[in-house]
Write an enzyme that holds these catalytic residues in place. Sequence first.
Site, PDB file in Angstrom:
ATOM      1  N   PRO A  44       0.813  -1.221   0.000  1.00 60.80           N
ATOM      2  CA  PRO A  44       0.000   0.000   0.000  1.00 60.80           C
ATOM      3  C   PRO A  44       0.845   1.269   0.000  1.00 60.80           C
ATOM      4  O   PRO A  44       0.325   2.360  -0.226  1.00 60.80           O
ATOM      5  CB  PRO A  44      -0.834  -0.113   1.288  1.00 60.80           C
ATOM      6  CG  PRO A  44      -0.164  -1.139   2.121  1.00 60.80           C
ATOM      7  CD  PRO A  44       0.618  -2.027   1.207  1.00 60.80           C
TER       8      PRO A  44
ATOM      9  N   GLU B  29       2.163  -7.530   8.817  1.00 61.68           N
ATOM     10  CA  GLU B  29       2.515  -6.123   9.013  1.00 61.68           C
ATOM     11  C   GLU B  29       3.356  -5.514   7.894  1.00 61.68           C
ATOM     12  O   GLU B  29       3.694  -4.343   7.929  1.00 61.68           O
ATOM     13  CB  GLU B  29       3.297  -5.971  10.334  1.00 61.68           C
ATOM     14  CG  GLU B  29       2.438  -5.998  11.554  1.00 61.68           C
ATOM     15  CD  GLU B  29       1.373  -4.913  11.548  1.00 61.68           C
ATOM     16  OE1 GLU B  29       1.733  -3.727  11.543  1.00 61.68           O
ATOM     17  OE2 GLU B  29       0.182  -5.264  11.522  1.00 61.68           O
TER      18      GLU B  29
ATOM     19  N   ARG C  46      -4.963  -9.197 -20.092  1.00 63.18           N
ATOM     20  CA  ARG C  46      -5.976  -8.844 -21.096  1.00 63.18           C
ATOM     21  C   ARG C  46      -5.432  -7.957 -22.201  1.00 63.18           C
ATOM     22  O   ARG C  46      -6.022  -7.867 -23.268  1.00 63.18           O
ATOM     23  CB  ARG C  46      -7.227  -8.266 -20.445  1.00 63.18           C
ATOM     24  CG  ARG C  46      -7.046  -6.945 -19.772  1.00 63.18           C
ATOM     25  CD  ARG C  46      -8.252  -6.606 -18.916  1.00 63.18           C
ATOM     26  NE  ARG C  46      -9.449  -6.279 -19.689  1.00 63.18           N
ATOM     27  CZ  ARG C  46      -9.614  -5.154 -20.385  1.00 63.18           C
ATOM     28  NH1 ARG C  46      -8.662  -4.242 -20.403  1.00 63.18           N
ATOM     29  NH2 ARG C  46     -10.731  -4.932 -21.041  1.00 63.18           N
TER      30      ARG C  46
ATOM     31  N   ASP D  11     -12.110   0.766 -23.875  1.00 60.78           N
ATOM     32  CA  ASP D  11     -12.343   0.641 -22.435  1.00 60.78           C
ATOM     33  C   ASP D  11     -12.008   1.914 -21.698  1.00 60.78           C
ATOM     34  O   ASP D  11     -11.149   2.676 -22.122  1.00 60.78           O
ATOM     35  CB  ASP D  11     -11.426  -0.441 -21.838  1.00 60.78           C
ATOM     36  CG  ASP D  11     -11.972  -1.810 -22.043  1.00 60.78           C
ATOM     37  OD1 ASP D  11     -13.151  -1.919 -22.381  1.00 60.78           O
ATOM     38  OD2 ASP D  11     -11.196  -2.770 -21.871  1.00 60.78           O
TER      39      ASP D  11
HETATM   40  N1  ADE Z   1      -1.054  -4.964   0.240  1.00 59.28           N
HETATM   41  C1  ADE Z   1      -1.970  -4.548   1.138  1.00 59.28           C
HETATM   42  N2  ADE Z   1      -2.717  -3.544   0.660  1.00 59.28           N
HETATM   43  C2  ADE Z   1      -2.262  -3.293  -0.607  1.00 59.28           C
HETATM   44  C3  ADE Z   1      -2.606  -2.367  -1.617  1.00 59.28           C
HETATM   45  N3  ADE Z   1      -3.573  -1.457  -1.450  1.00 59.28           N
HETATM   46  N4  ADE Z   1      -1.923  -2.413  -2.775  1.00 59.28           N
HETATM   47  C4  ADE Z   1      -0.917  -3.307  -2.956  1.00 59.28           C
HETATM   48  N5  ADE Z   1      -0.538  -4.198  -2.032  1.00 59.28           N
HETATM   49  C5  ADE Z   1      -1.190  -4.195  -0.862  1.00 59.28           C
END
Ligand code: ADE
Length: 240
Positions: free
Chosen positions: A86, A113, A150, A164
């Site tokens: 993230p 974590e 794709r 698309d």
């Molecule tokens: N791992 C946990 N959340 C994630 C996200 N939003 N994007 C990529 N990997 C992740």
Amino acid sequence: MKIKILTLFPDMFNGFLSESIIKRAIDNNVVDVEIIDYRIYSNDKHNHVDDTPCGGGAGMVIRCDVIDRAIKANCGDSSYICLMTPQGERYNEEITKELAKKDEIVLICGHYEGFDERVRGYVDRELSIGDYVLTGGEIPAMAISDSVIRLLDNAIKEESYKDDSYFNGLLEYPQYTRPVEYNGKTVPEVLLNGNHKLINEYRLKESLRKTYLRRPDLLENRVLTKEEERLLNEIKKEEM
Ligand code: ADE
């Protein structure tokens, strides 16, 4: 193309790989997807891949030595290694197109974590599929693989993706199918008259309208053609 996915939960990919367009692409040798359980690169007898955070705190952290061994055993010069996190760069269709040109992409999924910070030194890119936290990188790895596969030659027909949303920088125009009238709502006349010049103009205009109303940010840096400029001006007047 080859896609390698390093994960602690290989079974999560069973459904993804055995249905619909992805299955067909694999069966037709458009792509080869290898799921690798990186637990086998743990060097302890209990196959641990994580440990408690140095300095204390909740949760477990994936060890850098395990990821390093998994990468050394599975990646070569042509591998483009991406970490699912993230904290990564926000994934979008431009990155999809870039990845679709690679010979081999390797997607590393985390869990718990997160990763030991030193893992970042072993990868080419860090990718996030959005500003929210999932329990692991498996769903992001599926989302990224799906969006890349794709676009590969012979996965789907080019006509199926060139209009698309996002592919050409705009949201897709509205689509309709039969019945022509349902509960008092009808398919726009222009789509029924077979005039492809008018249909194309309608589609471009409605694509611009959707983008203008829903994602004006996508228009900010777009260099508009003369026709797009004209249609956008019409839309602005109509939407006032
Ligand atoms: N791992 C946990 N959340 C994630 C996200 N939003 N994007 C990529 N990997 C992740």
